[in-house]
Write an enzyme that holds these catalytic residues in place. Structure first.
Site, PDB file in Angstrom:
ATOM      1  CB  CYS A 128      -0.840  -0.193   1.148  1.00  0.00           C
ATOM      2  SG  CYS A 128      -1.663  -1.543   1.415  1.00  0.00           S
ATOM      3  CG  HIS A 278      -3.851   3.167   1.803  1.00  0.00           C
ATOM      4  ND1 HIS A 278      -3.387   3.242   0.669  1.00  0.00           N
ATOM      5  CD2 HIS A 278      -3.507   2.171   2.779  1.00  0.00           C
ATOM      6  CE1 HIS A 278      -3.604   1.607   0.600  1.00  0.00           C
ATOM      7  NE2 HIS A 278      -3.540   1.246   1.769  1.00  0.00           N
ATOM      8  CG  ASN A 308      -6.942  -1.358   0.434  1.00  0.00           C
ATOM      9  OD1 ASN A 308      -6.234  -0.594  -0.842  1.00  0.00           O
ATOM     10  ND2 ASN A 308      -5.745  -1.674   1.385  1.00  0.00           N
TER      11      ASN A 308
END
Ligand code: UT7
Length: 351
Positions: A128, A278, A308
């Site tokens: 990520c 994020h 995500n």
């Protein structure tokens, strides 16, 4: 002096929308069944994560991560008014590579039709945090004059490696497929606030086994020790996450890196147009905003629509809101990220 400018931005998500209501009915072939395949609900997913839907590549499309990267790259190149031939370096962040090796950037290079030109290709395996890590590398390369046109891509095809049973529901409901890309190049400027102003990248390897996808164990012979069709044994095929530990560390890492970014640059929230965190869980971002005292009207999220998408979330979110007319060229963005590793970091740049 030479500074790094963002020349173009683009993103891509597949057309197939998978709503929360549908996900519980999907089997491991992503085909909707009449009976529920995993115990989860739209209400739980929305309340705990903020997600309402995500995108998956179509069944049997044969698409790979590099194909999603290709679409986002083409859009970023168009935005920069450049051709693939202009690129002299590719940096690609992903945790869902096309193959174990070679890296995915070389597949993207070939699909862009520029393999014969021989440009440098780097894969960033920082999950990520991959986009911010990649941006730090690109910024350093450009400032030193090493490369002049860098294609930086975050791309993920998660939907093929998720566990669609109740066992995997905590991770399965979070992830979606998608890609985001930027084209970066040099500009002459003595204004320290122009272009890519700041990047930071950090890691704490003691958190590595809190979020991982094993697939194989190279220390063993044979290095695959399960039958993928045997449900009891096949857990190594799927991501494992200690959700609570990751959640707490994500809040800590993102708050810390956000505050440090402001301290080191001497900026305040008055100087920042948008905070783009994020996109792992809306509750993480709400907590970060609360602790770091971020003006709510400056926060951009897209997890509601895409889930995500790990290395792709930052460029995808910026591009999403640019397409909605909210983000504009010349806006200053602060972004902070956290992911498996643990890895984290932040950046401030002008779009
Ligand atoms: O991209 C960077 C990496 N990822 C993250 O940053 C994600 C960080 N973690 C999270 O987002 C959250 O921890 C989750 C969304 C994964 C889980 O939310 P939570 O509020 O921490 O829930 P929990 O793990 O404490 O689970 C609460 C209950 C459990 O049931 P019991 O043990 O209380 O009976 C879980 O089994 O919720 C259950 N549960 C679910 N229930 C319905 C877990 N996943 C689901 C689900 N649907 N999908």
């Amino acid at each position: 002096m030479i500074r790094t400018k963002i020349l173009g931005l683009g993103s891509y998500v597949p057309d197939r929308v998978v709503k929360n209501e549908e996900i519980a009915f999907l089997n491991d072939q992503h085909v909707r069944q009449e009976t529920q395949q995993s115990e989860t609900t739209d209400e739980w997913i929305q309340r705990r994560t903020g997600i309402t839907e995500r995108r998956y590549v179509p069944n049997e499309s044969g698409l790979a991560t590099s194909d999603l990267a290709l679409q986002a790259s083409k859009r970023a190149l168009l935005d920069a008014n450049l051709e693939p031939q202009d690129i002299d370096c590719i940096i690609l962040g992903t945790l869902s590579p096309d193959l174990h090796f070679p890296g995915t950037a070389v597949f993207l290079q070939d699909k862009l039709g520029i393999a014969s030109r021989g440009c440098a290709c780097f894969d960033i395996r920082q999950q990520c945090s991959g986009f911010v890590y990649g941006l730090q590398m690109a910024d350093a390369f450009i400032r030193t004059g090493m490369y002049k046109r860098i294609l930086l891509v975050g791309a993920e095809l998660h939907s093929h490696s998720l566990d669609f049973t109740t066992r995997g529901r905590d991770v399965m409901i979070l992830f979606g497929d998608g890609a985001g890309a930027m084209v970066l190049g040099p500009m002459e400027s003595d204004d320290p606030k122009s272009g890519v102003m700041y990047t930071s990248a950090h890691a704490d390897g003691s958190g590595a086994m809190s979020l991982y996808l094993k697939i194989f164990d190279i220390a063993k012979l044979p290095y695959l020790q399960y039958d993928p069709r045997n449900r009891e044994e096949n857990q190594p095929m799927y991501p494992y996450m200690d959700g609570k530990r990751v959640f707490l560390n994500a809040v800590r890492g993102m708050v810390m890196s956000t505050n440090t970014a402001l301290e080191k640059t001497g900026l305040t929230w008055d100087d920042i147009n948008w905070f783009v965190p994020h996109q792992a869980n809306l509750r993480i971002n709400e907590k970060v905003a609360e602790v770091a005292k971020i003006p709510p009207e400056k926060i951009l999220n897209s997890i509601q629509f895409y889930g995500n998408t790990t290395a792709a979330t930052v460029p995808l979110t910026i591009d999403h809101w640019r397409q909605q007319g909210k983000v504009k060229r010349g806006d200053r963005i602060l972004s902070s990220v956290f992911g498996s590793g643990f890895t984290w970091g932040a950046t401030i740049f002008t779009l």
